[in-house]
Scaffold this active site. Structure first.
Site, PDB file in Angstrom:
ATOM      1  N   ARG A 168       0.846  -1.192   0.000  1.00  0.00           N
ATOM      2  CA  ARG A 168       0.000   0.000   0.000  1.00  0.00           C
ATOM      3  C   ARG A 168       0.885   1.247   0.000  1.00  0.00           C
ATOM      4  NH1 ARG A 168      -3.285  -1.151   5.288  1.00  0.00           N
ATOM      5  NH2 ARG A 168      -1.119  -1.460   5.936  1.00  0.00           N
ATOM      6  N   ASP A 185       1.144   4.185   6.301  1.00  0.00           N
ATOM      7  CA  ASP A 185       1.026   5.566   6.763  1.00  0.00           C
ATOM      8  C   ASP A 185       2.205   6.455   6.388  1.00  0.00           C
ATOM      9  OD1 ASP A 185      -1.452   5.109   8.061  1.00  0.00           O
ATOM     10  OD2 ASP A 185      -0.401   4.140   9.708  1.00  0.00           O
TER      11      ASP A 185
HETATM   12  N1  HAX Z   1      10.709   3.256  15.164  1.00  0.00           N
HETATM   13  C1  HAX Z   1      11.413   2.993  16.283  1.00  0.00           C
HETATM   14  N2  HAX Z   1      11.295   1.861  16.983  1.00  0.00           N
HETATM   15  C2  HAX Z   1      10.431   0.950  16.520  1.00  0.00           C
HETATM   16  C3  HAX Z   1       9.696   1.134  15.341  1.00  0.00           C
HETATM   17  C4  HAX Z   1       9.841   2.357  14.662  1.00  0.00           C
HETATM   18  N3  HAX Z   1       9.139   2.651  13.574  1.00  0.00           N
HETATM   19  N4  HAX Z   1       8.932   0.047  15.127  1.00  0.00           N
HETATM   20  C5  HAX Z   1       9.185  -0.794  16.152  1.00  0.00           C
HETATM   21  N5  HAX Z   1      10.091  -0.240  16.985  1.00  0.00           N
HETATM   22  C6  HAX Z   1      10.559  -0.763  18.270  1.00  0.00           C
HETATM   23  C7  HAX Z   1       9.369  -0.978  19.186  1.00  0.00           C
HETATM   24  O1  HAX Z   1       8.998   0.236  19.817  1.00  0.00           O
HETATM   25  C8  HAX Z   1       9.887  -2.010  20.147  1.00  0.00           C
HETATM   26  O2  HAX Z   1      10.734  -1.361  21.064  1.00  0.00           O
HETATM   27  P1  HAX Z   1      10.755  -1.809  22.620  1.00  0.00           P
HETATM   28  O3  HAX Z   1      11.270  -3.215  22.587  1.00  0.00           O
HETATM   29  O4  HAX Z   1      11.662  -0.825  23.261  1.00  0.00           O
HETATM   30  O5  HAX Z   1       9.346  -1.730  23.096  1.00  0.00           O
HETATM   31  C9  HAX Z   1      10.779  -2.861  19.233  1.00  0.00           C
HETATM   32  O6  HAX Z   1      11.092  -2.053  18.082  1.00  0.00           O
HETATM   33  C10 HAX Z   1      10.114  -4.146  18.746  1.00  0.00           C
HETATM   34  O7  HAX Z   1       8.858  -3.814  18.173  1.00  0.00           O
HETATM   35  P2  HAX Z   1       8.271  -4.653  16.946  1.00  0.00           P
HETATM   36  O8  HAX Z   1       8.078  -6.051  17.410  1.00  0.00           O
HETATM   37  O9  HAX Z   1       9.112  -4.434  15.741  1.00  0.00           O
HETATM   38  O10 HAX Z   1       6.911  -3.906  16.665  1.00  0.00           O
HETATM   39  P3  HAX Z   1       5.496  -4.105  17.366  1.00  0.00           P
HETATM   40  O11 HAX Z   1       4.818  -5.241  16.699  1.00  0.00           O
HETATM   41  O12 HAX Z   1       5.617  -4.144  18.846  1.00  0.00           O
HETATM   42  O13 HAX Z   1       4.775  -2.736  16.999  1.00  0.00           O
HETATM   43  C11 HAX Z   1       4.215  -0.946  15.558  1.00  0.00           C
HETATM   44  C12 HAX Z   1       4.368  -2.476  15.684  1.00  0.00           C
HETATM   45  C13 HAX Z   1       3.545  -0.625  14.237  1.00  0.00           C
HETATM   46  C14 HAX Z   1       3.331  -0.439  16.711  1.00  0.00           C
HETATM   47  C15 HAX Z   1       5.624  -0.305  15.646  1.00  0.00           C
HETATM   48  O14 HAX Z   1       6.404  -0.747  14.543  1.00  0.00           O
HETATM   49  C16 HAX Z   1       5.591   1.208  15.666  1.00  0.00           C
HETATM   50  O15 HAX Z   1       5.431   1.793  16.736  1.00  0.00           O
HETATM   51  N6  HAX Z   1       5.719   1.874  14.464  1.00  0.00           N
HETATM   52  C17 HAX Z   1       5.613   3.315  14.361  1.00  0.00           C
HETATM   53  C18 HAX Z   1       4.150   3.731  14.408  1.00  0.00           C
HETATM   54  C19 HAX Z   1       3.424   3.324  13.145  1.00  0.00           C
HETATM   55  O16 HAX Z   1       3.911   3.529  12.040  1.00  0.00           O
HETATM   56  N7  HAX Z   1       2.224   2.764  13.309  1.00  0.00           N
HETATM   57  C20 HAX Z   1       1.360   2.403  12.180  1.00  0.00           C
HETATM   58  C21 HAX Z   1       1.387   0.928  11.858  1.00  0.00           C
HETATM   59  C22 HAX Z   1       0.443   0.595  10.744  1.00  0.00           C
HETATM   60  C23 HAX Z   1      -0.952   0.749  11.201  1.00  0.00           C
HETATM   61  O17 HAX Z   1      -1.493   0.051  12.047  1.00  0.00           O
HETATM   62  N8  HAX Z   1      -1.625   1.716  10.691  1.00  0.00           N
HETATM   63  O18 HAX Z   1      -2.852   1.949  11.101  1.00  0.00           O
END
Ligand code: HAX
Length: 429
Positions: A316, A362
């Site tokens: 996307r 996004d």
């Molecule tokens: N920047 C920095 N650190 C990140 C990251 C990013 N974009 N993505 C993941 N991490 C970190 C997490 O915060 C986590 O850190 P801690 O261990 O200190 O808590 C670590 O990497 C492992 O996380 P993960 O297993 O890779 O990711 P999760 O499944 O826990 O979370 C998220 C997935 C989308 C919430 C996460 O990648 C994130 O916060 N991304 C940025 C926000 C974002 O773009 N959200 C939109 C996602 C798409 C969506 O749902 N849209 O609606």
């Protein structure tokens, strides 16, 4: 009977049989195991839910009813909704009937506008949208039919009726919220010559063909993302209590309003404009790299990157990126997104935390909206919501059609967990 209803009615008996056979013959077959990390870690990877509208492959991304999203990128929103609900794309007649049907139901009652205008200026546009949907509940056909006494086999019919009524109103409602919240002048009426997504663009106040095409693409790409994401899962649980679609959609979209979920598109544009502000325009790769490190070192996430399921660039994002490349490759906001795409995955890999360093949906959508003059980033999640409501509604109609029971997983206490793993002796409850 509307054609979408007829098409679904034709398919329900076979699907009910199929599921009844599965449960009867393989009900004890184990499909997932859960470890301690998963129980404390947001149930990541636990298979305990069924969603037939779409699935997210970690490497291929969104697949709607068996069709990869990149093959659907030229479809209309109505085609996608029909596909989500029925399981097949509509023929010409089914499509034109659905378009007419939605247009006929599109008028938003006056009391909703009164409430919207009365909300304080501090109300976030997502607060306005969720409120509007919640007060539209007064019109629920599902609740009325349930109160009159309705058989379980029939639940899906008023669930579909409510879904069509709600979806039909969402473009007017969301465009009205935009015009009220940002003082854009009078509300604009829908145009019977335009379809659902085109009317949304038209009622926002931007009528150029390229923008209307972006609206179509935007509505298609955000429509569904399987069943376990925060908004879909929330709506699923709420609807499983037989709360009607208005309650379920407003609850689900309240989850979409979180910065780790749908609000990330607002945060992304903030990030992009922050970079541009710092470097007085689109940054070089080195500048973007430094800025990304600064954000990470301050303990913040890079919005638009990472995903709970995806492990590759989101198709996307690719579709939005291709749209920007085609229409305005030199736009500085788009160029900043583009530089980010070249640099951020590398930085995140070096940072070593995110399981997925690649962009999600996004990361680029805000830059495209910004180009066409929708600069109010706090509005972006409303656009996402209008589209995602299609998937949420399709999922709940399917759940009622398959007569799924109330959702009720078992929770355990930390004391129980400690006893279970042998950290303490006594068995705890
Ligand atoms: N920047 C920095 N650190 C990140 C990251 C990013 N974009 N993505 C993941 N991490 C970190 C997490 O915060 C986590 O850190 P801690 O261990 O200190 O808590 C670590 O990497 C492992 O996380 P993960 O297993 O890779 O990711 P999760 O499944 O826990 O979370 C998220 C997935 C989308 C919430 C996460 O990648 C994130 O916060 N991304 C940025 C926000 C974002 O773009 N959200 C939109 C996602 C798409 C969506 O749902 N849209 O609606």
């Amino acid at each position: 009977m509307s054609t979408i209803k007829q098409a679904l009615a034709n398919r329900i008996p076979e699907r009910r049989r199929e599921i009844a056979d599965l449960v009867k013959n393989f009900g004890d077959h184990v499909i997932s195991q859960v470890n301690v990390k998963q129980a404390y870690g947001g149930m990541r990877g636990v298979k305990g839910l069924v969603c037939d509208t779409s699935l997210v492959d970690p490497y291929k991304g969104l697949i709607i009813r068996g069709i990869p999203i990149d093959e659907l990128a030229d479809k209309s929103a109505e085609e996608i909704f029909f596909l989500l609900v029925v399981g097949e794309l509509p023929d010409e007649e089914e499509l034109s009937t659905l378009k007419q049907n939605l247009f006929a139901r599109s008028e938003v009652p006056e009391y909703v506008w009164r409430v919207m205008r009365d909300l304080p200026e501090t109300a976030h546009p997502m607060d306005m949208l969720v409120t509007a949907i919640a007060i539209l509940e007064a019109q629920s056909v599902f609740r009325k039919r349930y109160d009159q006494g309705m058989k379980k086999e029939e639940y899906w019919e008023p669930a579909l009726e409510d879904s069509l009524n709600l979806l039909a109103k969402l473009p007017s409602l969301a465009a009205g919220i935009y015009r009220i919240r940002y003082n854009k002048g009078d509300l604009i009426l829908p145009d019977p010559k335009l379809d659902w997504s085109e009317n949304y663009g038209h009622m926002l106040g931007i009528d150029t063909p390229d923008f209307l095409d972006l609206m179509r693409l935007y509505m298609v790409l955000h429509s569904d993302h399987e069943g376990g994401n925060v908004s879909a899962f929330t709506a699923h649980v709420v609807a499983s209590a037989l709360s009607d679609p208005y309650y379920a959609v407003s609850a689900g979209l309240s989850g979409l309003a979180g910065p780790l979920h749908g609000l990330a598109n607002q945060e992304c544009l903030k990030f992009v404009l922050g970079v541009m502000d710092r470097f007085d325009g689109a940054p070089t790769s080195d500048e973007m790299r430094d800025y990304t490190w600064q954000v990470l070192n301050s303990g913040r996430v890079i919005p638009g990157y990472g995903h709970a399921v995806l492990r590759a660039t989101d198709p996307r994002f690719k579709a939005f990126h291709a749209f920007g490349k085609k229409h305005f490759p030199e736009d500085p906001v788009f160029k900043t997104v583009d530089v980010g795409f070249q640099v951020i995955p590398e930085v995140l890999q070096e940072h070593g935390k995110a399981a997925n360093p690649w962009p999600n949906v996004d990361a680029g959508s805000g830059a495209l909206l910004y180009h066409y003059g929708i600069e109010e980033m706090s509005y972006y999640t409303v656009l996402f919501s209008v589209s995602r409501a299609m998937g949420i509604c399709a999922q709940l109609v399917t759940s009622r059609a398959m007569m799924e029971p109330i959702t009720r997983p078992k929770s355990v206490s930390t004391a129980w967990m400690k006893a279970e793993v042998g950290m303490t002796e006594a068995a705890a409850t």
